[in-house]
Design an enzyme around this catalytic site. Sequence first.
Site, PDB file in Angstrom:
ATOM      1  N   LYS A   1       0.744  -1.258   0.086  1.00 20.99           N
ATOM      2  CA  LYS A   1      -0.151  -0.082   0.017  1.00 20.99           C
ATOM      3  C   LYS A   1       0.784   1.296   0.051  1.00 20.99           C
ATOM      4  CE  LYS A   1      -3.906  -2.026   2.663  1.00 20.99           C
ATOM      5  NZ  LYS A   1      -4.783  -1.845   1.452  1.00 20.99           N
TER       6      LYS A   1
ATOM      7  N   ARG B   1     -10.535 -11.288   1.130  1.00 21.65           N
ATOM      8  CA  ARG B   1     -11.295 -12.184   0.511  1.00 21.65           C
ATOM      9  C   ARG B   1     -10.875 -13.702   0.436  1.00 21.65           C
ATOM     10  NH1 ARG B   1     -11.518  -8.882  -4.832  1.00 21.65           N
ATOM     11  NH2 ARG B   1     -11.225  -7.228  -3.275  1.00 21.65           N
TER      12      ARG B   1
END
Length: 507
Positions: free
Chosen positions: A287, A361
């Site tokens: 990130k 996920r």
Amino acid sequence: MKTTLVSTPLAQLETELLAVFATDTAPAADMANGTQASPQVQLLTRDAALDAAVKTILASGDFKAEANETLLIHAPQGMAARRLLLVGAGKQARFTVHALRKAAGSAVRAARAKNIREATLAIPQSQGLDVTATARALGHGAAVADFDPDFYRSDRKDKSLQSLTLALPEATDANAAEAGLREGIALGESQNLTRTLVNEPGNRLTPTLLGEQAKKMCAEQGLRCQVYSSEKLHELKMGSFWSVTQGSDEPPALIVMEYTPEGAAEGPVLGLVGKGITFDSGGLSLKPADSMEKMKYDMAGAAAMIGAMRAIALLKPRIKVISVICSAENMPSGKAQKPGDVQISMIGKSIEVLNTDAEGRLVLADGLAYAKQLGATHLIDAATLTGAVMVALGGVNAGVFCNDEEAWQHFEAALGQSGEKFWRLPLDEEYREMLRSPIADIKNVGGRYGGASTAAMFLKEFVGDTPWVHLDIAGTAWMDEAKPWMSSGPSGIAMPSIVEWVRSFAR
């Protein structure tokens, strides 16, 4: 916080602060003609001494009863209370129990700002609400307001409310009010547990420590709890979950909590699944540095489940509930998974990992499958899953997806009780096409557009035909700015709605 109910006449009630709620009965603005009626303030508590004490203030127009507006009166004439707080609940035509809950929170925040440690809230009369719902709203709002995130300041001052009293109108069912207050406090304090966990920095809440917090809560509330680590993941062949944790020196935690009330042998078994990434660097798909420190909040879904299980234990719905939390750190290292790797999930489905920052996920895929294996007949998950839901809905609504209309009706009913804002987003089959992989059963990202829906569609692959609700709370789990009824920082979003979803099956 000590809670009390009293039926003492308001004029004789000795308290540090008496909060009274009011609405504006003036008609709404006529936008076509550009006219705005002057506020017409109506107190929601009928009392002659109170009316006399506020007559001059109301006549001055200084208090308009706007939503969450407060006005403090010192030594109100003719009353034993040291301070009187007028609290606005907005337009009478739009008054709801949820407006009252926020107004109660605004009252407590105003008290805390003045270092007042004891407060009394006057229960409104009638307004079309039963006394249980009213007392519950007041208790819930007050408890949530009694929280600040500044845990680690060396000069932190404890401003928490020591005593909360509800003043009952005449002929009020005290037992019903007490039951409502007890429910509201249980919900509010459980929501604050969620917020406390989300607020913890990554060095003070690793997956192992999150497991310890879950075990502590379960021991206090009489719930079963098991916390597993790497060996269990390998035993269950949770390759999708394991792929996320392999880059970190911190071991993962697979947390299983169970609530089994008497008389719940038959009927649905509800599975609550939470994403528990205690720090998300993005892995090798790193990130940007800007705001990465907020990624301690990436376990807000897991925290919502821990708070929900606490509230469920206290409220005792007659339905079995299982909660599965998949907790890990997502870190870059020589051991970390790489973009392009293929992982095998618990159900044997192969996943091409194109972006290691789409890790939530991956852990949820195995968590949902495991909840089904444990016997869940209906599933709900919560996760700070996608930036895409933030782009779509901002910080106002959280996203919700559902594969079953009956499960959706239960969640809609839950929202009616919780007052939280969720917006249903699509799960059209076309989104599945965006997840096709040339080398595996599915890839973990679907391209630039429709990211919240493709993430939900990815999860749908692992629930099969099981009724399932997916909550994407990425845009609402953290508040950069305070509200009149709530501090900035972790919001505790989804926990109340999850509890009400569970209770809707038990009714």
